[in-house]
Design a protein around this motif. Structure first.
Motif, PDB file in Angstrom:
ATOM      1  N   LEU A  13       0.833  -1.207   0.000  1.00 53.50           N
ATOM      2  CA  LEU A  13       0.000   0.000   0.000  1.00 53.50           C
ATOM      3  C   LEU A  13       0.871   1.262   0.000  1.00 53.50           C
ATOM      4  O   LEU A  13       0.536   2.255  -0.649  1.00 53.50           O
ATOM      5  CB  LEU A  13      -0.945  -0.012   1.214  1.00 53.50           C
ATOM      6  N   ALA A  14       2.005   1.208   0.714  1.00 52.32           N
ATOM      7  CA  ALA A  14       2.920   2.370   0.700  1.00 52.32           C
ATOM      8  C   ALA A  14       3.444   2.589  -0.710  1.00 52.32           C
ATOM      9  O   ALA A  14       3.569   3.731  -1.176  1.00 52.32           O
ATOM     10  CB  ALA A  14       4.076   2.130   1.668  1.00 52.32           C
ATOM     11  N   CYS A  15       3.729   1.498  -1.418  1.00 54.38           N
ATOM     12  CA  CYS A  15       4.231   1.588  -2.792  1.00 54.38           C
ATOM     13  C   CYS A  15       3.158   2.209  -3.693  1.00 54.38           C
ATOM     14  O   CYS A  15       3.434   3.107  -4.491  1.00 54.38           O
ATOM     15  CB  CYS A  15       4.610   0.178  -3.272  1.00 54.38           C
ATOM     16  N   ALA A  16       1.901   1.735  -3.532  1.00 51.77           N
ATOM     17  CA  ALA A  16       0.800   2.260  -4.348  1.00 51.77           C
ATOM     18  C   ALA A  16       0.635   3.763  -4.112  1.00 51.77           C
ATOM     19  O   ALA A  16       0.471   4.548  -5.057  1.00 51.77           O
ATOM     20  CB  ALA A  16      -0.490   1.527  -3.993  1.00 51.77           C
ATOM     21  N   LYS A  54      15.038  10.292  14.285  1.00 52.03           N
ATOM     22  CA  LYS A  54      14.668  10.500  15.691  1.00 52.03           C
ATOM     23  C   LYS A  54      13.231  10.092  15.962  1.00 52.03           C
ATOM     24  O   LYS A  54      12.904   9.603  17.028  1.00 52.03           O
ATOM     25  CB  LYS A  54      14.839  11.976  16.063  1.00 52.03           C
ATOM     26  N   ASP A  55      12.365  10.356  14.964  1.00 50.07           N
ATOM     27  CA  ASP A  55      10.936  10.085  15.149  1.00 50.07           C
ATOM     28  C   ASP A  55      10.451   9.454  13.841  1.00 50.07           C
ATOM     29  O   ASP A  55      10.288  10.147  12.827  1.00 50.07           O
ATOM     30  CB  ASP A  55      10.240  11.421  15.444  1.00 50.07           C
ATOM     31  N   GLN A  56      10.217   8.152  13.874  1.00 48.48           N
ATOM     32  CA  GLN A  56       9.918   7.448  12.619  1.00 48.48           C
ATOM     33  C   GLN A  56       8.610   7.895  11.982  1.00 48.48           C
ATOM     34  O   GLN A  56       8.511   7.961  10.762  1.00 48.48           O
ATOM     35  CB  GLN A  56       9.857   5.933  12.834  1.00 48.48           C
ATOM     36  N   LEU A  57       7.591   8.194  12.800  1.00 47.61           N
ATOM     37  CA  LEU A  57       6.308   8.590  12.203  1.00 47.61           C
ATOM     38  C   LEU A  57       6.433   9.969  11.542  1.00 47.61           C
ATOM     39  O   LEU A  57       5.859  10.211  10.484  1.00 47.61           O
ATOM     40  CB  LEU A  57       5.181   8.571  13.242  1.00 47.61           C
ATOM     41  N   LYS A  58       7.226  10.838  12.170  1.00 48.89           N
ATOM     42  CA  LYS A  58       7.465  12.164  11.575  1.00 48.89           C
ATOM     43  C   LYS A  58       8.257  11.988  10.268  1.00 48.89           C
ATOM     44  O   LYS A  58       7.966  12.619   9.251  1.00 48.89           O
ATOM     45  CB  LYS A  58       8.263  13.008  12.583  1.00 48.89           C
ATOM     46  N   ASP A  59       9.239  11.091  10.312  1.00 53.52           N
ATOM     47  CA  ASP A  59      10.065  10.834   9.128  1.00 53.52           C
ATOM     48  C   ASP A  59       9.196  10.275   7.980  1.00 53.52           C
ATOM     49  O   ASP A  59       9.336  10.703   6.829  1.00 53.52           O
ATOM     50  CB  ASP A  59      11.165   9.822   9.500  1.00 53.52           C
ATOM     51  N   LEU A  60       8.297   9.342   8.311  1.00 54.13           N
ATOM     52  CA  LEU A  60       7.420   8.777   7.273  1.00 54.13           C
ATOM     53  C   LEU A  60       6.546   9.868   6.665  1.00 54.13           C
ATOM     54  O   LEU A  60       6.318   9.902   5.461  1.00 54.13           O
ATOM     55  CB  LEU A  60       6.532   7.664   7.852  1.00 54.13           C
ATOM     56  N   ARG A  61       6.066  10.768   7.538  1.00 58.48           N
ATOM     57  CA  ARG A  61       5.192  11.854   7.058  1.00 58.48           C
ATOM     58  C   ARG A  61       5.965  12.831   6.184  1.00 58.48           C
ATOM     59  O   ARG A  61       5.547  13.157   5.079  1.00 58.48           O
ATOM     60  CB  ARG A  61       4.643  12.573   8.299  1.00 58.48           C
ATOM     61  N   GLU A  62       7.132  13.242   6.652  1.00 55.05           N
ATOM     62  CA  GLU A  62       7.845  14.326   5.958  1.00 55.05           C
ATOM     63  C   GLU A  62       8.619  13.856   4.744  1.00 55.05           C
ATOM     64  O   GLU A  62       8.706  14.557   3.744  1.00 55.05           O
ATOM     65  CB  GLU A  62       8.801  15.018   6.948  1.00 55.05           C
ATOM     66  N   ASN A  63       9.188  12.652   4.817  1.00 57.35           N
ATOM     67  CA  ASN A  63      10.048  12.210   3.707  1.00 57.35           C
ATOM     68  C   ASN A  63       9.414  11.171   2.795  1.00 57.35           C
ATOM     69  O   ASN A  63       9.882  10.942   1.691  1.00 57.35           O
ATOM     70  CB  ASN A  63      11.364  11.662   4.263  1.00 57.35           C
ATOM     71  N   HIS A  65       5.694  10.817   2.814  1.00 56.77           N
ATOM     72  CA  HIS A  65       4.307  11.260   2.607  1.00 56.77           C
ATOM     73  C   HIS A  65       3.259  10.263   3.085  1.00 56.77           C
ATOM     74  O   HIS A  65       2.172  10.164   2.530  1.00 56.77           O
ATOM     75  CB  HIS A  65       4.078  11.617   1.125  1.00 56.77           C
ATOM     76  N   ILE A  66       3.617   9.474   4.101  1.00 54.91           N
ATOM     77  CA  ILE A  66       2.686   8.500   4.686  1.00 54.91           C
ATOM     78  C   ILE A  66       2.369   8.950   6.118  1.00 54.91           C
ATOM     79  O   ILE A  66       3.281   9.130   6.917  1.00 54.91           O
ATOM     80  CB  ILE A  66       3.345   7.085   4.751  1.00 54.91           C
ATOM     81  N   SER A  67       1.079   9.135   6.399  1.00 53.66           N
ATOM     82  CA  SER A  67       0.695   9.568   7.756  1.00 53.66           C
ATOM     83  C   SER A  67       0.076   8.411   8.524  1.00 53.66           C
ATOM     84  O   SER A  67      -0.854   7.773   8.031  1.00 53.66           O
ATOM     85  CB  SER A  67      -0.364  10.674   7.689  1.00 53.66           C
ATOM     86  N   LEU A  68       0.594   8.146   9.711  1.00 50.98           N
ATOM     87  CA  LEU A  68       0.036   7.078  10.552  1.00 50.98           C
ATOM     88  C   LEU A  68      -0.243   7.627  11.945  1.00 50.98           C
ATOM     89  O   LEU A  68       0.591   8.345  12.513  1.00 50.98           O
ATOM     90  CB  LEU A  68       1.018   5.908  10.661  1.00 50.98           C
ATOM     91  N   ARG A  69      -1.412   7.269  12.469  1.00 47.96           N
ATOM     92  CA  ARG A  69      -1.767   7.658  13.845  1.00 47.96           C
ATOM     93  C   ARG A  69      -1.427   6.509  14.777  1.00 47.96           C
ATOM     94  O   ARG A  69      -1.928   5.394  14.609  1.00 47.96           O
ATOM     95  CB  ARG A  69      -3.272   7.898  13.975  1.00 47.96           C
TER      96      ARG A  69
END
Ligand SMILES: Cc1cc2nc3c(=O)[nH]c(=O)nc-3n(C[C@H](O)[C@H](O)[C@H](O)COP(=O)(O)OP(=O)(O)OC[C@H]3O[C@@H](n4cnc5c(N)ncnc54)[C@H](O)[C@@H]3O)c2cc1C
Length: 372
Positions: A13-16, A54-63, A65-69
């Protein structure tokens, strides 16, 4: 451009999602009738595993473009060995829901994807490779990667887990290291909330027939009185993959060897590998070159897994005593020291020095293992 993705899990899904950002709508084939593991559990994203991030969820969001709660922030880890119990505190990572609920990671990812998902459909990689420009293998397993000759087993485990009822701190996880029931793997408890938690035993070199015995032993040794509301088991293997692309077929997530071998985690690296596969397809980049950092991390975790495989309960006692010693625990858990890389590099150095010792011969297989 036509792209097929086999598997609507985390990496597929991340790839899609990333392909869509580049204007490509892939077709996603999923063998189940819906996304997500067929049982609920709570996964951890451990900060210590992915430094210097430092913060994987922030990294996923910023680099990526995947947002996870997350379900909650991880503030405390308590480690138990036969003779030692110690805790560490700080911003240690996140707890995330897995399974098929609305807030589970895969459901969150699915909401961010617009491409069609063909459910109840097994993807045949050979047929798809003929019909599409690219095929992304995101099946969560090694079958296709092995058939194509790119997979080498590293850690073979059988896992048994349950949802248990009791009283829990939603920001804390517990881990147990004990060869009596986990072999050289471990067990852990991660809370859904104050009243229920996932209790999971990962037993190394065990099979389906043996896991029930180890599970019983785990409960006996630790003396739990939780109420079990569900029970499941599955095989969980990690491996080393090379190359990560054969012709127009790319491997991501567990299928790409991104289930790290040290603790068996893959959430962060699975997502990153899916995004990098999409970027390499869309931009015409060499996929292997894009994977540099992820592959380096896999190699470090294999080195640490080899160390864990040799440890006894006494060693586990010493390890946890060391990791929870004031000063050392702050250095390991509360700074941004790349603990995994540093430990792997030191261990590798020690191993190499040992081989220089007179009388010590190195077999071809040992040499190869050291190089991966
Ligand atoms: C019990 C358990 C606990 C874990 N805990 C953690 C944790 O705490 N932290 C962490 O970071 N990682 C954890 N992991 C690892 C991580 O969650 C998984 O490795 C991750 O889900 C891998 O993502 P993936 O995309 O490779 O595969 P998956 O998310 O498993 O997705 C694969 C998908 O492909 C589908 N599929 C398979 N074959 C086909 C086919 N031929 N055709 C069509 N569809 C197919 C499957 O049905 C599935 O939906 C855990 C794993 C397990 C099993």
């Amino acid at each position: 451009m036509r792209v097929a993705i086999i598997g609507a899990g985390i990496s597929g899904l991340a790839c899609a999602h990333e392909l869509e950002r580049h204007g490509i709508m892939p077709d996603i084939f999923e063998q189940q009738r819906r996304v997500g593991d067929p049982f609920n559990h709570v996964a951890v994203v451990l900060q210590i595993l992915h430094r210097p991030v430092k913060d994987q969820l922030k990294d996923l969001r910023e680099n990526y473009h995947i947002s996870l709660r997350p379900a909650s922030v991880l503030k405390k880890i308590t480690m138990h060995t036969p003779k030692v119990t110690g805790s560490v505190y700080g911003n240690l990572g996140y707890l995330l829901l897995r399974g098929q609920s609305e807030n589970a990671v895969t459901s969150q990812l699915l909401k961010q994807v617009k491409s069609p998902v063909y459910y109840n459909t097994r993807g045949d990689y050979e047929k798809l490779a003929r019909e599409y420009d690219y095929v992304v293998v995101a099946t969560g397993g090694s079958e296709i990667t092995s058939i194509l000759g790119c997979w080498e087993d590293v850690s073979l485990n059988w896992v048994m887990g349950s949802t248990v009822l009791g009283s829990f701190d939603p920001n804390a996880m517990m881990m147990w290291l004990n060869t009596e029931y986990a072999g050289n793997s471990y067990a852990y408890l991660t809370p859904f909330n104050r009243k229920s938690a996932s209790l999971v035993l990962v037993a190394s070199n065990a099979n389906r027939e043996e896991i029930g015995y180890y599970w019983k032993k785990f409960w006996e040794v630790e003396g739990f009185d939780y109420k079990v509301v569900s029970l499941w088991d599955l095989e969980h293997n990690s491996g080393f993959v090379y190359p990560h692309q054969v012709g127009n077929i790319l491997f991501v997530g567990n299928s790409g060897g991104f289930l790290e071998s040290f603790l068996g985690f893959a959430l962060y690296s699975g997502i990153v590998s899916g995004v990098l596969a999409a970027r390499s397809i869309a931009r015409g980049w060499d996929y292997e070159s894009c994977l540099g950092q992820l592959v380096a991390n896999s190699k470090y975790s294999i080195t640490l897994r080899r160390l864990l495989n040799r440890m006894t309960n006494k060693d586990f006692d010493h390890l946890v005593a060391l990791l929870t010693t004031p000063g050392i625990k702050q250095l390991v858990y509360n700074t941004n020291l790349d603990f995994i890389k540093t430990s792997a590099v030191v261990l590798d150095f020690v191993e190499r020095v040992k081989t220089l010792w007179p009388g010590k011969t190195v077999t071809g297989r040992e040499k190869w293992k050291r190089e991966i």
